[in-house]
Write a protein that holds these residues in place. Structure first.
Motif, PDB file in Angstrom:
ATOM      1  N   GLY B  23     -23.460  72.898  21.114  1.00  0.00           N
ATOM      2  CA  GLY B  23     -23.403  71.581  21.747  1.00  0.00           C
ATOM      3  C   GLY B  23     -23.951  71.554  23.154  1.00  0.00           C
ATOM      4  O   GLY B  23     -24.018  70.491  23.769  1.00  0.00           O
ATOM      5  N   GLU B  54     -22.386  59.788  13.200  1.00  0.00           N
ATOM      6  CA  GLU B  54     -22.959  58.988  14.290  1.00  0.00           C
ATOM      7  C   GLU B  54     -22.382  59.379  15.649  1.00  0.00           C
ATOM      8  O   GLU B  54     -22.947  59.104  16.688  1.00  0.00           O
ATOM      9  CB  GLU B  54     -22.614  57.505  14.056  1.00  0.00           C
ATOM     10  CG  GLU B  54     -23.733  56.676  13.484  1.00  0.00           C
ATOM     11  CD  GLU B  54     -24.817  56.377  14.501  1.00  0.00           C
ATOM     12  OE1 GLU B  54     -24.667  55.434  15.293  1.00  0.00           O
ATOM     13  OE2 GLU B  54     -25.818  57.108  14.522  1.00  0.00           O
ATOM     14  N   ASN B  56     -19.267  59.359  18.664  1.00  0.00           N
ATOM     15  CA  ASN B  56     -18.485  58.310  19.312  1.00  0.00           C
ATOM     16  C   ASN B  56     -19.381  57.352  20.093  1.00  0.00           C
ATOM     17  O   ASN B  56     -20.491  57.701  20.462  1.00  0.00           O
ATOM     18  CB  ASN B  56     -17.477  58.945  20.269  1.00  0.00           C
ATOM     19  CG  ASN B  56     -16.393  59.707  19.514  1.00  0.00           C
ATOM     20  OD1 ASN B  56     -15.926  59.259  18.474  1.00  0.00           O
ATOM     21  ND2 ASN B  56     -16.015  60.864  20.036  1.00  0.00           N
ATOM     22  N   PRO B  57     -18.860  56.139  20.375  1.00  0.00           N
ATOM     23  CA  PRO B  57     -19.649  55.199  21.177  1.00  0.00           C
ATOM     24  C   PRO B  57     -19.825  55.704  22.615  1.00  0.00           C
ATOM     25  O   PRO B  57     -19.037  56.516  23.096  1.00  0.00           O
ATOM     26  CB  PRO B  57     -18.799  53.915  21.180  1.00  0.00           C
ATOM     27  CG  PRO B  57     -17.752  54.101  20.145  1.00  0.00           C
ATOM     28  CD  PRO B  57     -17.571  55.572  19.958  1.00  0.00           C
ATOM     29  N   TYR B  58     -20.865  55.207  23.268  1.00  0.00           N
ATOM     30  CA  TYR B  58     -21.089  55.428  24.685  1.00  0.00           C
ATOM     31  C   TYR B  58     -20.038  54.635  25.460  1.00  0.00           C
ATOM     32  O   TYR B  58     -19.669  53.569  24.993  1.00  0.00           O
ATOM     33  CB  TYR B  58     -22.503  54.936  25.016  1.00  0.00           C
ATOM     34  CG  TYR B  58     -22.915  55.091  26.449  1.00  0.00           C
ATOM     35  CD1 TYR B  58     -23.447  56.284  26.908  1.00  0.00           C
ATOM     36  CD2 TYR B  58     -22.768  54.022  27.345  1.00  0.00           C
ATOM     37  CE1 TYR B  58     -23.817  56.414  28.233  1.00  0.00           C
ATOM     38  CE2 TYR B  58     -23.143  54.160  28.668  1.00  0.00           C
ATOM     39  CZ  TYR B  58     -23.666  55.357  29.107  1.00  0.00           C
ATOM     40  OH  TYR B  58     -24.034  55.498  30.410  1.00  0.00           O
ATOM     41  N   ARG B  60     -19.778  58.630  26.733  1.00  0.00           N
ATOM     42  CA  ARG B  60     -19.267  59.869  26.151  1.00  0.00           C
ATOM     43  C   ARG B  60     -19.092  60.958  27.182  1.00  0.00           C
ATOM     44  O   ARG B  60     -18.788  62.086  26.820  1.00  0.00           O
ATOM     45  CB  ARG B  60     -20.290  60.403  25.148  1.00  0.00           C
ATOM     46  CG  ARG B  60     -20.524  59.538  23.958  1.00  0.00           C
ATOM     47  CD  ARG B  60     -21.666  60.154  23.166  1.00  0.00           C
ATOM     48  NE  ARG B  60     -21.757  59.549  21.852  1.00  0.00           N
ATOM     49  CZ  ARG B  60     -22.582  59.970  20.918  1.00  0.00           C
ATOM     50  NH1 ARG B  60     -23.402  60.970  21.168  1.00  0.00           N
ATOM     51  NH2 ARG B  60     -22.604  59.400  19.743  1.00  0.00           N
ATOM     52  N   MET B  61     -19.369  60.689  28.424  1.00  0.00           N
ATOM     53  CA  MET B  61     -19.365  61.761  29.413  1.00  0.00           C
ATOM     54  C   MET B  61     -18.832  61.242  30.740  1.00  0.00           C
ATOM     55  O   MET B  61     -19.084  60.100  31.106  1.00  0.00           O
ATOM     56  CB  MET B  61     -20.799  62.250  29.595  1.00  0.00           C
ATOM     57  CG  MET B  61     -20.964  63.532  30.384  1.00  0.00           C
ATOM     58  SD  MET B  61     -20.969  63.331  32.159  1.00  0.00           S
ATOM     59  CE  MET B  61     -22.607  62.645  32.402  1.00  0.00           C
ATOM     60  N   ALA B  62     -18.058  62.060  31.405  1.00  0.00           N
ATOM     61  CA  ALA B  62     -17.618  61.739  32.762  1.00  0.00           C
ATOM     62  C   ALA B  62     -17.616  63.023  33.572  1.00  0.00           C
ATOM     63  O   ALA B  62     -17.103  64.041  33.115  1.00  0.00           O
ATOM     64  CB  ALA B  62     -16.228  61.114  32.743  1.00  0.00           C
ATOM     65  N   GLU B  63     -18.215  62.960  34.750  1.00  0.00           N
ATOM     66  CA  GLU B  63     -18.210  64.126  35.629  1.00  0.00           C
ATOM     67  C   GLU B  63     -16.837  64.228  36.287  1.00  0.00           C
ATOM     68  O   GLU B  63     -16.233  63.216  36.643  1.00  0.00           O
ATOM     69  CB  GLU B  63     -19.289  63.960  36.691  1.00  0.00           C
ATOM     70  CG  GLU B  63     -19.574  65.215  37.477  1.00  0.00           C
ATOM     71  CD  GLU B  63     -20.636  64.982  38.544  1.00  0.00           C
ATOM     72  OE1 GLU B  63     -20.603  63.920  39.190  1.00  0.00           O
ATOM     73  OE2 GLU B  63     -21.484  65.861  38.732  1.00  0.00           O
ATOM     74  N   MET B  68     -16.921  68.616  33.564  1.00  0.00           N
ATOM     75  CA  MET B  68     -17.219  67.337  32.931  1.00  0.00           C
ATOM     76  C   MET B  68     -16.356  67.171  31.689  1.00  0.00           C
ATOM     77  O   MET B  68     -15.904  68.141  31.086  1.00  0.00           O
ATOM     78  CB  MET B  68     -18.701  67.262  32.539  1.00  0.00           C
ATOM     79  CG  MET B  68     -19.139  68.343  31.560  1.00  0.00           C
ATOM     80  SD  MET B  68     -20.867  68.180  31.038  1.00  0.00           S
ATOM     81  CE  MET B  68     -20.727  66.959  29.718  1.00  0.00           C
ATOM     82  N   ASN B  70     -16.412  65.457  27.867  1.00  0.00           N
ATOM     83  CA  ASN B  70     -17.319  64.861  26.894  1.00  0.00           C
ATOM     84  C   ASN B  70     -16.537  64.390  25.691  1.00  0.00           C
ATOM     85  O   ASN B  70     -15.456  64.899  25.389  1.00  0.00           O
ATOM     86  CB  ASN B  70     -18.419  65.840  26.482  1.00  0.00           C
ATOM     87  CG  ASN B  70     -18.026  66.680  25.281  1.00  0.00           C
ATOM     88  OD1 ASN B  70     -18.079  66.216  24.136  1.00  0.00           O
ATOM     89  ND2 ASN B  70     -17.585  67.902  25.538  1.00  0.00           N
ATOM     90  N   VAL B  72     -18.502  63.493  22.633  1.00  0.00           N
ATOM     91  CA  VAL B  72     -19.671  63.251  21.784  1.00  0.00           C
ATOM     92  C   VAL B  72     -19.238  62.959  20.351  1.00  0.00           C
ATOM     93  O   VAL B  72     -19.776  62.065  19.701  1.00  0.00           O
ATOM     94  CB  VAL B  72     -20.643  64.456  21.849  1.00  0.00           C
ATOM     95  CG1 VAL B  72     -21.758  64.305  20.831  1.00  0.00           C
ATOM     96  CG2 VAL B  72     -21.207  64.589  23.253  1.00  0.00           C
ATOM     97  N   GLN B  75     -21.764  64.296  16.814  1.00  0.00           N
ATOM     98  CA  GLN B  75     -22.953  63.616  16.309  1.00  0.00           C
ATOM     99  C   GLN B  75     -23.933  64.650  15.757  1.00  0.00           C
ATOM    100  O   GLN B  75     -24.332  65.586  16.450  1.00  0.00           O
ATOM    101  CB  GLN B  75     -23.628  62.822  17.446  1.00  0.00           C
ATOM    102  CG  GLN B  75     -24.900  62.110  16.976  1.00  0.00           C
ATOM    103  CD  GLN B  75     -25.600  61.377  18.102  1.00  0.00           C
ATOM    104  OE1 GLN B  75     -24.965  60.866  19.018  1.00  0.00           O
ATOM    105  NE2 GLN B  75     -26.914  61.312  18.043  1.00  0.00           N
TER     106      GLN B  75
END
Lengths: 263, 305
Positions: B23, B54, B56-58, B60-63, B68, B70, B72, B75
């Motif tokens: 990933g 598919e 997860n919806p956007y 999908r990431m946070a710093e 971070m 995630n 995802v 997908q």
């Protein structure tokens, strides 16, 4: 793609944005209009990931790139205040590009004119795009640049070197008052079916431009800026839902034809 | 010359102890400009499931500080697409290519592993029983000993090459889970997968991820990962593959001293895409400096007296 240390050779600061001119020792790979770079900010815990920044201009003979950076958070604030001489590690070039005319084919769908619409710091990639269009394709694009007020409209002199520049501000302090989609120049452009519209800016503005272009049956591309981590199409964090499912803004984009999007 | 050869058993022999974590390295191709694959022990490709997902919806990431989150959500285009379109492109890369096999039911895991078993150039799978981002997905199996035993036993029956099991840190006792995996036929365990976490945008009064919670990774998780590798390596006889925040050769050495036989580089690939190709040499430099003739001597060489 390369990963390289760049030296900040010049910085020009406005209220919200700074223009960074960065040089590296190695020869730059070919960079296409609309592509972006990933900038390492520093070793601070609060700026752990790189920051994606679009390419404002390229001076290949100096191995130099220009980045127009707006202060939106810690990372960009640090970048905007860097002292000249700072070393900045950059990965480039990333992503696809705006569609350029194809010199080899003579298909009818070929764009003959370009309308480049920018909002806020979204004007950044359009300068290099205009330069490429004029110097490599002999096309003088029309720039339509919008901001909240006059102080958002930077680098106008540079844009004027490559095309006709029209501006709007929300407060009327420069150009026509209102949004880019209200500008009078658009009226005369809808009839030009060879016109390619390319847009970069805040999402609501790009959606409004897309709506206008769609209604006028004009081909239109927009540049997205979803939050991303790797910038290489590996982590799948920055996806946009499209007609082809989830696509990575960093690799399949950042430029998308509006017909691909589900807006 | 320091010998970096890493034998994880059951035919999985790595050129050096450095793997890239699933990933974070796509299918390898994304990093071809930055890394010579012959500098890697192996690549573990993106989590692969029986059917396309598919994700997860956007967003999908946070710093987060030094890391971070995630979400995802695995997908991927499914194992059949992998076999038809991706495998032919990467089968002959000059390194080991491992497939991370994910699923949400035992039947899915088994079917997917069975298909990958038939791929000649894939010497091992990493069984992902620890993805925190999918409902009833993976982690449901990975958080108790019964669940992990069931899925590992079932996959073991159809998968005849090296079976690595990737463990979740979101458990009370990771040692018990690792022991259950070992007893059920795992050839190695890799740890840690991401830690379940959360980030909030106070100004918007909203979570930063579409799924509200997500998996934490990056330098910030390293102390937890090190501790777990240390504990697990004391509790099992099979090799332990360590990961969690490794961002340098020194970090990699620390995991080996704690008991890891090999390591994986994950989130750091996003920050320095050329890193994974340099860590093998860095481990060799450490060995030379401190008088080890083989990197395998580092495994568990921590001094605690």
């Amino acid at each position: 793609m390369i990963i390289s240390d760049f030296t900040l050779v010049e910085i020009q600061k406005w209220t919200k944005v700074s223009l960074l001119k960065l040089q590296c020792e190695e020869r730059l790979p070919n960079i296409l209009p609309g592509q972006f770079v990933q900038v390492r900010i520093d070793q601070s815990p609060s700026t752990y990931l790189r920051r994606p920044i679009s390419v404002h201009n390229v001076i290949p003979e100096n191995n130099e790139i220009w980045l127009l950076v707006q202060k939106v958070g810690k990372g960009t604030e640090t970048l905007c205040e860097l002292p000249v001489g700072s070393i900045v590690n950059i990965v480039l070039p990333l992503g696809n590009s705006f569609t350029l005319p194809c010199l080899r084919c003579s298909c009818q769908a070929q764009p003959t004119d370009y309308l480049l619409v920018g909002g806020g710091v979204g004007i950044a990639p359009l300068l290099y795009f205009g330069k490429v269009l004029q110097t490599q394709y002999n096309i003088r694009p029309t720039f339509l640049l919008g901001g909240r007020s006059q102080s958002d409209l930077v680098q106008i002199d540079s844009f004027q070197m490559y095309g006709d520049v029209y501006t709007t501000t929300e407060d009327g302090s420069a150009g026509e008052k209102g949004f880019v989609t209200n500008h009078s120049v658009l009226e005369q452009m809808t009839a030009n079916k060879g016109l390619q519209v390319c847009c970069c800016g805040p999402k609501p503005m790009m959606m409004a431009v897309a709506k206008w272009a769609y209604a006028a049956h004009l081909n239109c591309e927009v540049s997205l800026e979803n939050m991303m981590a790797c910038g290489l199409g590996a982590c799948l964090c920055c996806v946009e839902k499209t007609t082809e499912g989830h696509l990575c803004v960093c690799k399949d984009g950042p430029v998308f034809n509006i017909n691909q999007l589900l807006w | 010359m320091v010998d970096l050869t890493t034998d994880l058993g059951k035919g999985l022999i790595l050129r050096n102890p450095v793997l890239t974590a699933s990933g974070t390295f796509g299918y390898g191709e994304e990093y071809a400009d930055f890394v010579d694959f012959n500098k890697l022990g192996g690549i573990i490709v993106k989590g692969t499931t029986l059917n396309p997902r598919e994700g997860n919806p956007y967003p999908r990431m946070a710093e987060t500080p030094s890391g971070m989150l995630n979400a995802v959500g695995l997908q991927n285009k499914g194992v059949h697409y992998f076999v038809e379109h991706i495998y032919p492109r990467i089968a002959n890369l000059d390194t080991n290519v491992l497939v991370n096999v994910s699923g949400s039911t035992i039947e899915d895991y088994v079917a997917c592993a069975e298909i990958v078993n038939s791929l000649e150039c894939i010497p091992a799978i990493e069984l992902n029983v620890s993805c925190p981002n999918v409902k009833q997905g993976g982690m449901a199996f990975g958080v108790n000993t019964e669940g992990i035993s069931k899925v590992v036993e079932a996959v073991r029956k159809v998968y005849h090459k090296h079976l690595m099991v990737k463990l979740s840190p979101n458990v009370t006792s990771i040692v018990d889970i690792a022991k259950a995996a070992e007893a059920s036929g795992a050839d190695s365990v890799s740890l840690i997968n991401t830690l379940l976490g959360m980030a909030i945008d106070a100004a918007k009064r909203r979570p930063k991820l579409s799924t509200i919670t997500g998996g934490l990774s990056g330098a910030c998780v390293k102390p937890i990962a090190l501790r777990m590798v240390w504990q697990v390596s004391k509790g099992v006889k099979i090799p332990v593959v360590g990961l969690g925040g490794i961002s340098s050769a020194t970090d990699a050495v620390e995991f080996m001293l704690a008991g890891a036989s090999a390591i994986e580089i994950g989130t750091a690939n996003f920050i320095d895409p050329s890193l994974s190709g340099k860590v093998g040499e860095g481990i060799a430099d450490y060995c030379e400096k401190y008088g080890f003739t083989a990197s395998s001597q580092l495994t568990g060489a921590l001094l605690t007296d």
